[in-house]
Design a protein around this motif. Structure first.
Motif, PDB file in Angstrom:
ATOM      1  N   ARG A  24      64.161 -11.865  45.959  1.00 28.50           N
ATOM      2  CA  ARG A  24      64.857 -12.775  46.787  1.00 28.50           C
ATOM      3  C   ARG A  24      64.245 -14.287  46.190  1.00 28.50           C
ATOM      4  O   ARG A  24      63.393 -15.126  46.798  1.00 28.50           O
ATOM      5  CB  ARG A  24      64.603 -12.884  48.125  1.00 28.50           C
ATOM      6  CG  ARG A  24      65.289 -11.791  48.760  1.00 28.50           C
ATOM      7  CD  ARG A  24      66.685 -11.820  48.702  1.00 28.50           C
ATOM      8  NE  ARG A  24      67.277 -10.541  49.496  1.00 28.50           N
ATOM      9  CZ  ARG A  24      67.583  -9.264  48.577  1.00 28.50           C
ATOM     10  NH1 ARG A  24      67.226  -9.302  47.388  1.00 28.50           N
ATOM     11  NH2 ARG A  24      67.915  -8.260  49.310  1.00 28.50           N
ATOM     12  N   PRO A  25      64.758 -14.871  44.753  1.00 29.14           N
ATOM     13  CA  PRO A  25      63.910 -15.959  44.407  1.00 29.14           C
ATOM     14  C   PRO A  25      64.190 -17.315  45.273  1.00 29.14           C
ATOM     15  O   PRO A  25      63.528 -17.965  45.054  1.00 29.14           O
ATOM     16  CB  PRO A  25      64.800 -16.054  43.029  1.00 29.14           C
ATOM     17  CG  PRO A  25      65.653 -14.855  42.697  1.00 29.14           C
ATOM     18  CD  PRO A  25      65.611 -14.112  44.015  1.00 29.14           C
ATOM     19  N   ILE A  26      65.433 -17.408  46.120  1.00 26.32           N
ATOM     20  CA  ILE A  26      65.308 -18.708  46.656  1.00 26.32           C
ATOM     21  C   ILE A  26      64.338 -18.615  47.729  1.00 26.32           C
ATOM     22  O   ILE A  26      64.036 -19.966  48.032  1.00 26.32           O
ATOM     23  CB  ILE A  26      66.878 -18.601  47.491  1.00 26.32           C
ATOM     24  CG1 ILE A  26      67.050 -20.031  47.966  1.00 26.32           C
ATOM     25  CG2 ILE A  26      66.892 -17.438  48.664  1.00 26.32           C
ATOM     26  CD1 ILE A  26      68.619 -19.888  48.704  1.00 26.32           C
ATOM     27  N   THR A  27      63.606 -17.705  48.244  1.00 25.13           N
ATOM     28  CA  THR A  27      62.392 -17.928  49.128  1.00 25.13           C
ATOM     29  C   THR A  27      61.409 -18.588  48.200  1.00 25.13           C
ATOM     30  O   THR A  27      60.616 -19.195  49.213  1.00 25.13           O
ATOM     31  CB  THR A  27      62.135 -16.495  49.732  1.00 25.13           C
ATOM     32  OG1 THR A  27      61.582 -15.652  48.419  1.00 25.13           O
ATOM     33  CG2 THR A  27      63.186 -15.853  50.356  1.00 25.13           C
ATOM     34  N   LEU A  62      61.692 -21.105  46.743  1.00 23.00           N
ATOM     35  CA  LEU A  62      61.845 -22.713  46.236  1.00 23.00           C
ATOM     36  C   LEU A  62      61.345 -23.565  47.536  1.00 23.00           C
ATOM     37  O   LEU A  62      61.454 -23.027  48.803  1.00 23.00           O
ATOM     38  CB  LEU A  62      63.790 -23.085  46.396  1.00 23.00           C
ATOM     39  CG  LEU A  62      64.152 -22.179  45.147  1.00 23.00           C
ATOM     40  CD1 LEU A  62      65.648 -22.345  45.245  1.00 23.00           C
ATOM     41  CD2 LEU A  62      63.908 -22.688  43.632  1.00 23.00           C
ATOM     42  N   PRO A  63      61.110 -24.749  47.289  1.00 22.83           N
ATOM     43  CA  PRO A  63      60.578 -25.654  48.179  1.00 22.83           C
ATOM     44  C   PRO A  63      61.611 -26.020  49.366  1.00 22.83           C
ATOM     45  O   PRO A  63      62.874 -25.898  49.037  1.00 22.83           O
ATOM     46  CB  PRO A  63      60.065 -26.730  47.651  1.00 22.83           C
ATOM     47  CG  PRO A  63      60.734 -26.674  46.145  1.00 22.83           C
ATOM     48  CD  PRO A  63      61.139 -25.489  45.935  1.00 22.83           C
ATOM     49  N   LEU A 114      67.020 -28.436  51.612  1.00 18.26           N
ATOM     50  CA  LEU A 114      67.647 -29.545  52.366  1.00 18.26           C
ATOM     51  C   LEU A 114      68.477 -30.321  51.590  1.00 18.26           C
ATOM     52  O   LEU A 114      69.675 -30.745  51.808  1.00 18.26           O
ATOM     53  CB  LEU A 114      66.396 -30.451  52.931  1.00 18.26           C
ATOM     54  CG  LEU A 114      65.472 -29.964  54.058  1.00 18.26           C
ATOM     55  CD1 LEU A 114      64.598 -30.907  54.407  1.00 18.26           C
ATOM     56  CD2 LEU A 114      66.620 -29.579  55.185  1.00 18.26           C
ATOM     57  N   LEU A 115      68.095 -30.858  50.439  1.00 22.77           N
ATOM     58  CA  LEU A 115      69.089 -31.660  49.409  1.00 22.77           C
ATOM     59  C   LEU A 115      69.965 -30.695  49.052  1.00 22.77           C
ATOM     60  O   LEU A 115      71.397 -31.465  48.942  1.00 22.77           O
ATOM     61  CB  LEU A 115      68.126 -32.033  48.116  1.00 22.77           C
ATOM     62  CG  LEU A 115      66.898 -33.352  48.563  1.00 22.77           C
ATOM     63  CD1 LEU A 115      66.358 -33.360  47.127  1.00 22.77           C
ATOM     64  CD2 LEU A 115      67.420 -34.349  48.974  1.00 22.77           C
TER      65      LEU A 115
END
Length: 564
Positions: free
Chosen positions: A54-57, A59-60, A65-66
């Protein structure tokens, strides 16, 4: 919390991006990671588990948020320009997503069994045309002849690939077990077990009463809601799950054994606790009677329940039945025509059930009518948390805590200095003497007892010494809030335990006993209360002591709530 203005925000971000940052070259931890990845068999393990990445996990949070802000603007534009089709379920708000796919799958199993081979080949050709992997690892085949499963090696596709066979136990599609159709009995058992497990885990937690209800609504009831309209279930089975929920709540102390059932399912705004009933939830999900009506969630604090919306749009509708009839997608139109939606016919609509709960509750003397009489007691906490008023919810007297009824009548530091000692007019105008003595008896009022050993608790409210019988009674009354009466009673007994032994030794008493007289601010007493007052042998009843406590509580509440 201080919110920065636009200029401060711009300066903050510009300084971050403008200032250069020097990173450490060849750090030791990176070398350790490289050595570990170079180990034998590691690369093969990574490639075999790549489907679970799950690469999205990684990400900061700031990136998420942005992108969320940008995505919201893009969605608004696509919605206004009507560029989103009904089939874009991953992007469209209010879409049922997996529920759509489950019902389409159910319709195909029911109406198109003889055409599955052709449909599979069509999907394969379409996938190749758009250069998208067919995903054979997630597919399976089951051959049935004359109602019996036939052994097979699988299904060979036109391109030579082999589709695996499905075991007789069935295949799970989006969490629903199926063979030649949905296995309703097994799925009902699984749903009941998972629902019960989640309710039990929530009740074992340290959450307060309001958050327990919200957690059950969002985490446990959602399990049942997912299968509503897909898995067959009778009204009796749904009612049994509701009874099981109430039983578990009673076992774990979240619901009194004699508590009103109707109040449990009433909205918090109407004086209830806001629990979503299982039967109620299923009806709201699929009931045709909901057409044309817009409802709000029964629990105003239910963060995870999105069954009902305040503004129903084409994409945000209340029931599955209405959702399918409003859909422009061809497959969903066919689902609606095929009438495969389970649990669709009910004797009562969601609104009727809520109305019947409210009527029964309001007609009960010790429940609904009491709530009507006390609904004017609107503390700041109630007005802000339940009625949604924009105001400060801290106590108007001390400002140190939330202003609840419990805080006003038993916890406020300002009121503790005087008001809590004046629980009724008759009591606080009476000033007893410190010492009263006769030939047979001696009574000490709020009098410190001198002992050889220094004791922290040596000043009971009333000490009665029977000279002839060599007996001493320490009588200590208290009036905490009703939820703490048992703890206060135990505390009184423990506090004067050392004093009891010292007095027995110094005064040569045959019997020394501590008698706690604890009555809740709203009149509650413990199960041992009758035993304690019988030891006084004064003919006093519980009602005699409850009355001044209630009168004193009413006087304090009136005084505080009348202040601005």
């Amino acid at each position: 919390m201080v919110v920065p203005d636009a200029e401060e925000s711009t300066r903050f971000w510009s300084e971050i991006w403008d200032n250069s940052v020097k990173h450490k070259k060849n750090p030791e931890w990176l070398k350790d990671v490289e050595d570990e990845l170079a180990g034998e068999g590691v690369q093969e393990d990574i490639r075999s588990a790549v489907d679970n990445f799950r690469p999205i996990t990684c990400l900061p949070l700031l990136w998420k948020l942005l992108t969320g802000i940008i995505a919201e603007e893009l969605y608004n534009y696509l919605e206004e320009a009507a560029l989103l089709t009904w089939e874009q379920k991953g992007c469209r708000k209010g879409s049922r997503g997996t529920k759509d796919q489950l019902l389409i799958d159910k319709m195909i199993l029911k109406n198109y069994k003889n055409e599955i081979d052709g449909l599979v080949n069509t999907v394969r050709i379409f996938s190749e045309a758009i250069k998208m992997e067919f995903g054979l690892s997630k597919c399976g085949v089951l051959i049935i002849k004359r109602g019996k499963v036939v052994e097979s090696d699988g299904l060979r596709m036109p391109d030579g690939a082999m589709m695996r066979k499905i075991e007789e136990s069935g295949n799970k599609y989006l969490g629903v077990l199926e063979v030649d159709g949905i296995k309703h009995d097994q799925m009902k058992d699984q749903v009941k077990k998972e629902y019960t497990r989640r309710v039990r885990n929530i009740l074992k937690s340290k959450l307060n009463g309001g958050n327990i209800i919200s957690a059950i609504n969002s985490r446990a009831v959602s399990v049942v809601r997912y299968g509503a309209g897909i898995i067959k279930g009778t009204k009796n089975e749904l009612e049994e799950m509701d009874r099981k929920t109430r039983k578990l709540m009673t076992m774990y102390g979240a619901q009194h054994p004699k508590a009103d059932v109707d109040r449990l399912y009433l909205k918090r705004y109407d004086g209830g606790r806001g629990l979503l009933g299982v039967e109620y939830c299923v009806q709201a999900e699929v009931n045709r009677n909901n057409e044309g009506k817009v409802f709000s969630c029964p629990s105003l604090r239910c963060s995870g329940c999105n069954l009902f919306t305040k503004n129903s749009t084409q994409a945000e509708v209340n029931s599955l039945d209405k959702y399918f009839r409003a859909s422009e997608e061809n497959m969903l139109k066919e689902v609606n025509i095929s009438s495969i939606l389970e649990n669709k016919k009910h004797e009562q609509s969601r609104e009727d059930i809520q109305k019947s709960h409210k009527e029964r509750y309001e007609n009960k003397g010790l429940h609904g009518q009491f709530h009507k009489a006390t609904e004017k007691i609107k503390s700041r906490n109630l007005r802000k948390r339940v009625y949604g008023e924009d105001m400060d919810s801290s106590c108007r007297m001390c400002g140190a805590a939330e202003e609840t009824v419990a805080h006003i009548v038993s916890e406020c530091q300002k009121l503790a200095q005087k008001e809590y000692k004046e629980k009724s007019d008759k009591w606080y105008t009476h000033n007893p003497e410190k010492v009263l003595e006769s030939d047979e008896c001696k009574i000490l009022w709020d009098f410190p007892t001198q002992t050889d050993k220094t004791l922290e608790h040596n000043r009971p409210d009333i000490t009665v010494i029977e000279k002839n019988n060599k007996k001493c009674l320490h009588i200590d009354p208290a009036c905490p809030f009703d939820t703490r009466i048992e703890r206060k009673e135990e505390e009184k007994c423990n506090n004067y335990c050392d004093l009891k032994y010292e007095i027995a030794r110094m005064w040569r008493m045959k019997e020394v006993e501590v008698i706690p007289v604890v009555v809740g601010a709203l009149g509650s007493v413990t199960k041992d209360f009758e035993k304690w007052i019988q030891k006084l042998d004064l003919g006093i009843t519980a009602e005699t002591l409850q009355k001044p406590c209630l009168l004193g509580t009413a006087r304090i509440i009136r005084k505080v709530l009348d202040m601005k």
